[in-house]
Design a protein around this motif. Structure first.
Motif, PDB file in Angstrom:
ATOM      1  N   ARG A 131       0.825  -1.210   0.000  1.00 58.49           N
ATOM      2  CA  ARG A 131       0.000   0.000   0.000  1.00 58.49           C
ATOM      3  C   ARG A 131       0.857   1.257   0.000  1.00 58.49           C
ATOM      4  O   ARG A 131       0.382   2.341  -0.341  1.00 58.49           O
ATOM      5  N   LYS A 132       2.140   1.121   0.376  1.00 61.80           N
ATOM      6  CA  LYS A 132       3.082   2.237   0.318  1.00 61.80           C
ATOM      7  C   LYS A 132       3.693   2.418  -1.067  1.00 61.80           C
ATOM      8  O   LYS A 132       4.288   3.465  -1.358  1.00 61.80           O
ATOM      9  N   ASN A 133       3.576   1.402  -1.896  1.00 58.60           N
ATOM     10  CA  ASN A 133       4.266   1.415  -3.178  1.00 58.60           C
ATOM     11  C   ASN A 133       3.595   2.407  -4.138  1.00 58.60           C
ATOM     12  O   ASN A 133       2.413   2.269  -4.460  1.00 58.60           O
ATOM     13  N   PRO A 134       4.324   3.418  -4.616  1.00 59.07           N
ATOM     14  CA  PRO A 134       3.714   4.447  -5.468  1.00 59.07           C
ATOM     15  C   PRO A 134       3.337   3.957  -6.858  1.00 59.07           C
ATOM     16  O   PRO A 134       2.647   4.673  -7.594  1.00 59.07           O
ATOM     17  N   PHE A 135       3.754   2.756  -7.218  1.00 59.31           N
ATOM     18  CA  PHE A 135       3.464   2.232  -8.547  1.00 59.31           C
ATOM     19  C   PHE A 135       2.254   1.295  -8.548  1.00 59.31           C
ATOM     20  O   PHE A 135       1.952   0.685  -9.573  1.00 59.31           O
ATOM     21  N   ILE A 136       1.587   1.190  -7.420  1.00 61.43           N
ATOM     22  CA  ILE A 136       0.423   0.309  -7.278  1.00 61.43           C
ATOM     23  C   ILE A 136      -0.768   1.124  -6.794  1.00 61.43           C
ATOM     24  O   ILE A 136      -0.656   1.913  -5.857  1.00 61.43           O
ATOM     25  N   HIS A 137      -1.914   0.916  -7.431  1.00 59.20           N
ATOM     26  CA  HIS A 137      -3.117   1.662  -7.054  1.00 59.20           C
ATOM     27  C   HIS A 137      -4.001   0.920  -6.060  1.00 59.20           C
ATOM     28  O   HIS A 137      -4.726   1.542  -5.287  1.00 59.20           O
ATOM     29  N   ASN A 138      -3.959  -0.395  -6.090  1.00 59.81           N
ATOM     30  CA  ASN A 138      -4.861  -1.173  -5.240  1.00 59.81           C
ATOM     31  C   ASN A 138      -4.205  -2.501  -4.875  1.00 59.81           C
ATOM     32  O   ASN A 138      -3.572  -3.136  -5.718  1.00 59.81           O
ATOM     33  N   VAL A 139      -4.353  -2.890  -3.605  1.00 56.41           N
ATOM     34  CA  VAL A 139      -3.780  -4.147  -3.114  1.00 56.41           C
ATOM     35  C   VAL A 139      -4.916  -5.099  -2.764  1.00 56.41           C
ATOM     36  O   VAL A 139      -5.855  -4.733  -2.041  1.00 56.41           O
ATOM     37  N   ILE A 140      -4.826  -6.312  -3.271  1.00 56.29           N
ATOM     38  CA  ILE A 140      -5.842  -7.342  -3.026  1.00 56.29           C
ATOM     39  C   ILE A 140      -5.202  -8.450  -2.204  1.00 56.29           C
ATOM     40  O   ILE A 140      -4.121  -8.935  -2.538  1.00 56.29           O
ATOM     41  N   LEU A 141      -5.884  -8.842  -1.143  1.00 61.34           N
ATOM     42  CA  LEU A 141      -5.353  -9.868  -0.239  1.00 61.34           C
ATOM     43  C   LEU A 141      -5.704 -11.268  -0.730  1.00 61.34           C
ATOM     44  O   LEU A 141      -6.864 -11.569  -1.001  1.00 61.34           O
ATOM     45  N   ASP A 142      -4.679 -12.098  -0.825  1.00 61.11           N
ATOM     46  CA  ASP A 142      -4.879 -13.523  -1.092  1.00 61.11           C
ATOM     47  C   ASP A 142      -4.482 -14.284   0.168  1.00 61.11           C
ATOM     48  O   ASP A 142      -3.309 -14.308   0.549  1.00 61.11           O
ATOM     49  N   LYS A 143      -5.434 -14.886   0.832  1.00 63.95           N
ATOM     50  CA  LYS A 143      -5.156 -15.634   2.057  1.00 63.95           C
ATOM     51  C   LYS A 143      -4.487 -16.971   1.767  1.00 63.95           C
ATOM     52  O   LYS A 143      -4.055 -17.662   2.699  1.00 63.95           O
ATOM     53  N   ARG A 144      -4.434 -17.340   0.510  1.00 67.28           N
ATOM     54  CA  ARG A 144      -3.790 -18.582   0.069  1.00 67.28           C
ATOM     55  C   ARG A 144      -4.312 -19.792   0.841  1.00 67.28           C
ATOM     56  O   ARG A 144      -3.557 -20.656   1.265  1.00 67.28           O
ATOM     57  N   LEU A 145      -5.625 -19.833   1.005  1.00 71.02           N
ATOM     58  CA  LEU A 145      -6.242 -20.987   1.643  1.00 71.02           C
ATOM     59  C   LEU A 145      -6.198 -22.174   0.682  1.00 71.02           C
ATOM     60  O   LEU A 145      -5.878 -22.033  -0.501  1.00 71.02           O
ATOM     61  N   SER A 146      -6.514 -23.327   1.201  1.00 71.38           N
ATOM     62  CA  SER A 146      -6.478 -24.547   0.395  1.00 71.38           C
ATOM     63  C   SER A 146      -7.296 -24.396  -0.885  1.00 71.38           C
ATOM     64  O   SER A 146      -8.357 -23.763  -0.894  1.00 71.38           O
ATOM     65  N   ARG A 147      -6.785 -24.983  -1.940  1.00 70.12           N
ATOM     66  CA  ARG A 147      -7.523 -24.964  -3.209  1.00 70.12           C
ATOM     67  C   ARG A 147      -8.844 -25.711  -3.108  1.00 70.12           C
ATOM     68  O   ARG A 147      -9.725 -25.555  -3.963  1.00 70.12           O
ATOM     69  N   PHE A 148      -8.957 -26.533  -2.084  1.00 66.40           N
ATOM     70  CA  PHE A 148     -10.211 -27.266  -1.879  1.00 66.40           C
ATOM     71  C   PHE A 148     -11.213 -26.470  -1.053  1.00 66.40           C
ATOM     72  O   PHE A 148     -12.326 -26.924  -0.816  1.00 66.40           O
ATOM     73  N   ASN A 149     -10.808 -25.275  -0.611  1.00 66.48           N
ATOM     74  CA  ASN A 149     -11.730 -24.368   0.069  1.00 66.48           C
ATOM     75  C   ASN A 149     -12.505 -23.629  -1.026  1.00 66.48           C
ATOM     76  O   ASN A 149     -12.157 -22.523  -1.433  1.00 66.48           O
ATOM     77  N   LEU A 150     -13.552 -24.255  -1.494  1.00 71.54           N
ATOM     78  CA  LEU A 150     -14.247 -23.763  -2.682  1.00 71.54           C
ATOM     79  C   LEU A 150     -14.926 -22.424  -2.454  1.00 71.54           C
ATOM     80  O   LEU A 150     -15.037 -21.613  -3.383  1.00 71.54           O
ATOM     81  N   ILE A 151     -15.384 -22.191  -1.236  1.00 71.23           N
ATOM     82  CA  ILE A 151     -16.030 -20.902  -0.949  1.00 71.23           C
ATOM     83  C   ILE A 151     -15.013 -19.767  -1.079  1.00 71.23           C
ATOM     84  O   ILE A 151     -15.278 -18.751  -1.723  1.00 71.23           O
ATOM     85  N   TYR A 152     -13.843 -19.954  -0.449  1.00 71.79           N
ATOM     86  CA  TYR A 152     -12.821 -18.916  -0.552  1.00 71.79           C
ATOM     87  C   TYR A 152     -12.380 -18.725  -1.997  1.00 71.79           C
ATOM     88  O   TYR A 152     -12.246 -17.590  -2.478  1.00 71.79           O
ATOM     89  N   LEU A 153     -12.137 -19.811  -2.694  1.00 71.75           N
ATOM     90  CA  LEU A 153     -11.686 -19.734  -4.076  1.00 71.75           C
ATOM     91  C   LEU A 153     -12.709 -19.001  -4.938  1.00 71.75           C
ATOM     92  O   LEU A 153     -12.356 -18.143  -5.765  1.00 71.75           O
ATOM     93  N   TYR A 154     -13.987 -19.303  -4.727  1.00 74.83           N
ATOM     94  CA  TYR A 154     -15.048 -18.633  -5.488  1.00 74.83           C
ATOM     95  C   TYR A 154     -15.047 -17.137  -5.226  1.00 74.83           C
ATOM     96  O   TYR A 154     -15.140 -16.323  -6.156  1.00 74.83           O
ATOM     97  N   LEU A 155     -14.926 -16.747  -3.945  1.00 78.08           N
ATOM     98  CA  LEU A 155     -14.958 -15.325  -3.598  1.00 78.08           C
ATOM     99  C   LEU A 155     -13.756 -14.578  -4.169  1.00 78.08           C
ATOM    100  O   LEU A 155     -13.887 -13.455  -4.657  1.00 78.08           O
ATOM    101  N   LEU A 156     -12.573 -15.200  -4.104  1.00 80.99           N
ATOM    102  CA  LEU A 156     -11.384 -14.559  -4.652  1.00 80.99           C
ATOM    103  C   LEU A 156     -11.508 -14.404  -6.164  1.00 80.99           C
ATOM    104  O   LEU A 156     -11.234 -13.326  -6.716  1.00 80.99           O
ATOM    105  N   MET A 157     -11.911 -15.446  -6.856  1.00 83.75           N
ATOM    106  CA  MET A 157     -12.042 -15.378  -8.299  1.00 83.75           C
ATOM    107  C   MET A 157     -13.125 -14.379  -8.704  1.00 83.75           C
ATOM    108  O   MET A 157     -12.979 -13.664  -9.706  1.00 83.75           O
ATOM    109  N   ARG A 158     -14.184 -14.288  -7.911  1.00 84.58           N
ATOM    110  CA  ARG A 158     -15.235 -13.313  -8.209  1.00 84.58           C
ATOM    111  C   ARG A 158     -14.692 -11.889  -8.087  1.00 84.58           C
ATOM    112  O   ARG A 158     -14.982 -11.027  -8.922  1.00 84.58           O
ATOM    113  N   THR A 159     -13.883 -11.654  -7.047  1.00 84.98           N
ATOM    114  CA  THR A 159     -13.259 -10.335  -6.868  1.00 84.98           C
ATOM    115  C   THR A 159     -12.398  -9.980  -8.068  1.00 84.98           C
ATOM    116  O   THR A 159     -12.451  -8.848  -8.583  1.00 84.98           O
ATOM    117  N   LEU A 160     -11.608 -10.937  -8.538  1.00 82.98           N
ATOM    118  CA  LEU A 160     -10.723 -10.672  -9.665  1.00 82.98           C
ATOM    119  C   LEU A 160     -11.496 -10.502 -10.973  1.00 82.98           C
ATOM    120  O   LEU A 160     -11.189  -9.614 -11.775  1.00 82.98           O
TER     121      LEU A 160
END
Length: 310
Positions: free
Chosen positions: A47-76
């Protein structure tokens, strides 16, 4: 205006190495919005980096956590991303590509795999220095690279006058004698011997300090140096970078702080065993050098002392 996504999860050394590539991507997309997908330890830093406008958090949860994966992919997907620059180049980010842009080439998804030279395998390509790999990836993706090969981490700096006053720091050498518990082969065992030699040579002219991470505070008690903390807690990354930048010299194992030191232009030295080479990790610079040996146990403190240039 389009949305551009950069992916960089970590580690700390990797973040320092990638900041030149991030700057080049941003400067080649001046009319676009630059988003970065990263993990919790680096969320506030980016968030301090002047070359970036927006930071998105990836919690890197298990790929089998389908709810998290769905929400992250929807955000992107909501961003309607024009192009992705995958600077992590991991199996996880390849998995993300297969969801977001399964048939994309380097025009949409830039990675080491989509830009791989036709005459070399990825295994062979990965033996090249990391900055060379970034440079190749971005050039093939249409990016003019001016900073990729010479990252500058100074955007991360912050004011640490209060810390320097608390510990009465003027001229000091900062040591990084720690490493991850699963990477003990990177650890040089003779820091206390080196500290004695430094004190004998320089006396009160220079202090010797360490800056332990959150899990290293107890270990720091076994090092005969001043432990720099902020109200009893480990320094944040901007504070750590500033402590390094304002030091007289840095000596470190092959860890994140060594890479920060290199890409801040600090004077210093990284100590390498046979686990990798300084060449491959692109760590040597005008002021920052490396000692490479087959056995760190046999690297003497006196040999390291000879390389300290103050």
């Amino acid at each position: 205006m389009s949305n551009i996504l950069i992916i960089k999860h970590g580690s700390l050394g990797d973040i320092a190495q990638a900041c030149g590539a991030i700057q080049d991507i941003s400067e080649n997309h001046l009319e676009d919005q630059i988003h970065i997908l990263t993990t919790q330890p680096y969320f506030e830093l980016f968030r301090k980096n002047p070359f970036i406008h927006n930071v998105i958090l990836d919690k890197r949860l298990s790929r089998f956590n389908l709810i998290y994966l769905y929400l992250l992919m929807r955000t992107l997907k909501k961003l309607n991303i024009k192009k992705v620059y995958d600077l992590q180049n991991s199996s996880r980010t390849k998995f993300y590509k297969n969801i977001l842009f399964p048939k994309a080439n380097f025009n949409t998804w830039s990675s080491s795999e989509t830009t791989l030279p036709s005459n070399i395998s990825k295994e062979e390509f990965d033996k090249d220095p990391v900055l060379n790999r970034f440079d190749h990836q971005l050039k093939i993706s249409g990016i003019k690279t001016e900073h990729t090969m010479k990252p500058n981490f100074s955007w991360a700096l912050t004011n640490i006058d209060n810390i320097k006053q608390e510990f009465n720091l003027d001229k000091y050498i900062v040591l990084f004698p720690f490493c991850s518990v699963h990477l003990t082969h990177k650890k040089w065992p003779h820091y206390n011997e080196l500290i004695e030699l430094i004190k004998n040579k320089y006396g009160n002219q220079i202090k010797v300090v360490v800056a332990p991470g959150p899990s290293e505070i107890d270990d720091a008690k076994n090092i005969n140096a001043i432990s720099i903390l902020d109200k009893g807690k480990a320094l944040g990354i901007p504070q750590l970078a500033s402590l390094i930048k304002e030091s007289s010299f840095v000596i470190a194992n092959d860890t994140g702080p060594a890479h920060i030191s290199s890409h801040l232009g600090a004077k210093g030295l990284a100590l390498f065993g046979k686990h990798t080479t300084a060449f491959k990790v692109s760590i040597e610079r005008e002021n920052f050098k490396a000692i490479q040996v087959d056995d760190l146990e046999k690297l003497s403190a006196s040999k390291v002392l000879e390389k300290i240039l103050i």
